[in-house]
Design an enzyme around this catalytic site. Structure first.
Site, mmCIF file in Angstrom:
data_model
loop_
_atom_site.group_PDB
_atom_site.id
_atom_site.type_symbol
_atom_site.label_atom_id
_atom_site.label_comp_id
_atom_site.label_asym_id
_atom_site.label_seq_id
_atom_site.Cartn_x
_atom_site.Cartn_y
_atom_site.Cartn_z
ATOM 1 N N ARG A 128 0.814 -1.278 -0.147
ATOM 2 C CA ARG A 128 -0.066 0.075 0.050
ATOM 3 C C ARG A 128 1.057 1.282 -0.142
ATOM 4 O O ARG A 128 0.286 2.374 -0.668
ATOM 5 C CB ARG A 128 -0.852 0.042 1.289
ATOM 6 C CG ARG A 128 -2.146 -0.926 1.031
ATOM 7 C CD ARG A 128 -3.005 -1.053 2.372
ATOM 8 N NE ARG A 128 -2.425 -1.212 3.385
ATOM 9 C CZ ARG A 128 -2.588 -1.798 4.513
ATOM 10 N NH1 ARG A 128 -3.979 -1.795 4.623
ATOM 11 N NH2 ARG A 128 -2.077 -2.277 5.560
ATOM 12 N N TYR A 162 -5.536 -12.404 3.301
ATOM 13 C CA TYR A 162 -5.439 -13.533 2.253
ATOM 14 C C TYR A 162 -6.629 -13.274 1.314
ATOM 15 O O TYR A 162 -6.489 -13.675 -0.063
ATOM 16 C CB TYR A 162 -5.166 -14.772 2.718
ATOM 17 C CG TYR A 162 -3.897 -14.959 3.454
ATOM 18 C CD1 TYR A 162 -2.909 -14.187 3.301
ATOM 19 C CD2 TYR A 162 -3.618 -16.239 4.138
ATOM 20 C CE1 TYR A 162 -1.551 -14.255 4.076
ATOM 21 C CE2 TYR A 162 -2.401 -16.605 4.862
ATOM 22 C CZ TYR A 162 -1.282 -15.451 4.827
ATOM 23 O OH TYR A 162 -0.137 -15.709 5.392
ATOM 24 N N HIS A 165 5.590 -25.508 13.567
ATOM 25 C CA HIS A 165 6.872 -26.059 13.332
ATOM 26 C C HIS A 165 7.156 -27.352 14.089
ATOM 27 O O HIS A 165 7.644 -28.096 13.545
ATOM 28 C CB HIS A 165 8.075 -24.884 13.830
ATOM 29 C CG HIS A 165 7.876 -23.471 13.245
ATOM 30 N ND1 HIS A 165 7.331 -23.425 11.914
ATOM 31 C CD2 HIS A 165 7.961 -22.143 13.564
ATOM 32 C CE1 HIS A 165 7.379 -21.900 11.645
ATOM 33 N NE2 HIS A 165 7.643 -21.222 12.494
HETATM 34 C C1 BG6 Z 1 8.662 -17.954 13.259
HETATM 35 C C2 BG6 Z 1 8.063 -17.450 14.614
HETATM 36 O O1 BG6 Z 1 7.899 -18.712 12.559
HETATM 37 O O2 BG6 Z 1 9.666 -18.585 13.663
HETATM 38 C C3 BG6 Z 1 9.056 -16.418 15.152
HETATM 39 O O3 BG6 Z 1 6.899 -16.411 14.288
HETATM 40 C C4 BG6 Z 1 10.302 -17.299 15.731
HETATM 41 O O4 BG6 Z 1 8.495 -16.093 16.706
HETATM 42 C C5 BG6 Z 1 10.922 -17.915 14.468
HETATM 43 O O5 BG6 Z 1 11.062 -16.181 16.168
HETATM 44 C C6 BG6 Z 1 11.987 -18.888 14.716
HETATM 45 O O6 BG6 Z 1 12.279 -19.288 13.541
HETATM 46 P P1 BG6 Z 1 13.818 -19.931 13.374
HETATM 47 O O7 BG6 Z 1 14.259 -20.193 12.135
HETATM 48 O O8 BG6 Z 1 14.839 -18.664 13.685
HETATM 49 O O9 BG6 Z 1 14.072 -20.860 14.351
#
Ligand code: BG6
Length: 482
Positions: free
Chosen positions: A47, A129, A248
């Site tokens: 934007r 999205y 994750h």
């Molecule tokens: C992100 C989170 O998905 O992953 C963050 O939103 C986090 O809070 C990050 O810091 C960590 O990623 P990495 O690759 O540094 O372990």
């Protein structure tokens, strides 16, 4: 490999994610020759009303060490590939201008010689999205008669719970086919996460051991030694379970626990991931410890009475033949004593142990995802010397030593390259996402209602002591050193 004109469109180009992750990953791909300047053009869309040059200035500092002459030259060529279009996320007018810019590029690259490929990377919050996808579908689809494609890359958080995620999936699913949607979980792009299937299924050592008969518990841990710094407002709405564990760590769990896929085809792998997730039983409240670091609420954007966890330990139980009775401990926290992500697989004690070596610790297999990628096995050996004493030692494969000089690619680099190649193996499929939300939604709703409380902990500590007590109860034996 496919050839022809490739347009990479970064939506949310002036935001944090684009600056810190997307553009640096694109630059690294360019430097390594994966983005051919005769075919590729990059468009930023957001934007903010700025010029091409202003966008380039904003991202420049995140891309390289400008003192490095070789990189500085590549950088100036790379930046010339970037154009900027500004416009809203919910009005056709902006997207028509974007489409015009992309089409001009396609004509200038003479896309009639090949297909034209359009990759839309949504570095945006999920609330926009649906409208952005609608605009892309209405105004910006690939129009080449000679084939090619349009693909959409989305980031987490993909929803806040099962219902909102499903709603989002349906809205996007009405516009694009699953084969066009790439849901990024950047943990799937990490070297040692990608190594998991090779490790498990290409090594005779592990095949007979990888089950409830031999494994006592599995721990998947994420620690950061800094707090929410500047992201308090976003974080407070989500919390550590949505930010780290539900995506994750759960993805890592899938790769540790899934059965062998019938082939390496993305669909076969993702089928097995879905099955193992479907075997996870509901999380019980007495197998959860939540924490919040002291000082978290000092952030102006965080409410004074926030119960949002910045730390959580939860135990997942998998109800199947391989894993019945084995606790999978998922632990994540911000503002802890170190920054580390690892998988620890602890084996059962030796029955009838004549050396009494359990006292020194169990056999443990550790996969360190970061920092300093490594795999090591803790095992008992005879202490060198005249006596017949035993000692815990390590078989150690540290990547820094074993693969000296080999650059380990950034997760985002690999994943963006996969989206260009059309390989969906390392992306989360819709049904996978749905089960992941099914597992955590009941607990998340209880937390949101304040029924499960976060225990305060000191920044720089190991988190609340209740979490260590839970681990002990689950049968985890604390090991020392290494
Ligand atoms: C992100 C989170 O998905 O992953 C963050 O939103 C986090 O809070 C990050 O810091 C960590 O990623 P990495 O690759 O540094 O372990």
């Amino acid at each position: 490999p496919e050839t022809g004109c490739l347009s990479i469109i970064v939506l949310g180009a002036s935001g944090d994610l684009a600056k810190k992750k997307t553009f640096p990953a694109l630059f690294n791909l360019y430097r390594q020759g994966f983005l051919n300047p005769d075919e590729v053009h990059i468009f930023g869309y957001a934007r903010t009303k700025i010029s091409d040059e202003e966008l380039r200035d904003r991202i420049r500092g995140y891309l390289v060490d400008e003192k490095n002459a070789e990189q500085a030259e590549a950088l100036s060529k790379f930046l010339q590939l970037i154009k900027y279009v500004s416009g809203p996320y919910d009005a056709e007018e902006g997207f028509q201008r974007l489409d015009k810019a992309i089409s001009e590029h396609e004509i200038s690259k003479n896309s009639t010689e090949g297909s034209s490929r359009r990759l839309f990377y949504l570095a945006l919050p999920p609330s926009v999205y649906p409208s952005v996808c609608k605009m892309i579908k209405t105004c910006c689809m690939n129009k080449s008669d000679l084939g090619g494609w349009t693909r959409i890359v989305v980031e987490k958080p993909f929803g806040k719970d099962l219902e909102s995620a499903e709603q989002l999936s349906s809205q996007i699913g009405e516009l694009f086919d699953e084969s066009q949607i790439y849901r990024i979980d950047h943990y799937l792009g990490k070297e040692l996460v990608q190594n998991m299937l090779v490790l498990r299924f290409a090594n005779r050592f592990f095949l007979p051991l990888w089950n409830r008969d031999n494994i006592e518990n599995v721990q998947i841990v994420f620690r950061e030694d800094f707090g929410t710094e500047g992201r308090g407002g976003y974080f407070d709405e989500y919390g550590i379970i949505r930010d780290i564990i539900q995506n994750h760590l759960l993805q890592v769990l899938c790769l540790v626990a899934m059965e062998k896929p019938i082939s390496l085809k993305p669909e076969h792998i993702r089928d097995e991931k879905v099955k193992v997730l479907q075997s996870v039983v509901p999380i019980s409240d007495d197998e959860v410890v939540l924490g919040q670091y002291e000082g978290y609420r000092d952030d102006d954007t965080v409410p004074n009475d926030s119960n949002t966890p910045t730390f959580a330990t939860t135990i997942l139980r998998i109800h199947n033949e391989r894993w019945e009775g084995v606790p999978f401990i998922l632990k994540a926290g911000k503002a802890l004593n170190s920054r580390k992500a690892e998988i620890r697989i602890q084996f059962k004690d030796v029955p009838g142990d004549i050396f009494r070596c359990q006292k020194q610790g169990r056999n443990e297999f550790v996969i360190r995802l970061q920092p300093s990628e490594a795999m090591y096995m803790k095992l008992t050996v005879k202490q060198p010397g005249l006596d017949m004493n035993t000692v815990q030692s390590e078989l150690d494969l540290s990547y820094g030593q074993r693969y000296q000089g080999v650059a380990i690619p950034e997760a985002y680099e690999r994943l963006i390259l996969d989206t260009i190649k059309g390989d969906q193996q390392h992306f989360v499929r819709r049904d996978e996402l749905k089960v992941a939300w099914e597992i955590f939604t009941p607990l998340l709703h209880r937390i949101d209602k304040g029924e499960v409380k976060s225990i305060p902990y000191k920044p720089g500590s190991r988190g609340p002591k209740e979490a260590d007590q839970l681990l002990e109860k689950a049968g985890y034996l604390q090991t020392h050193g290494y």
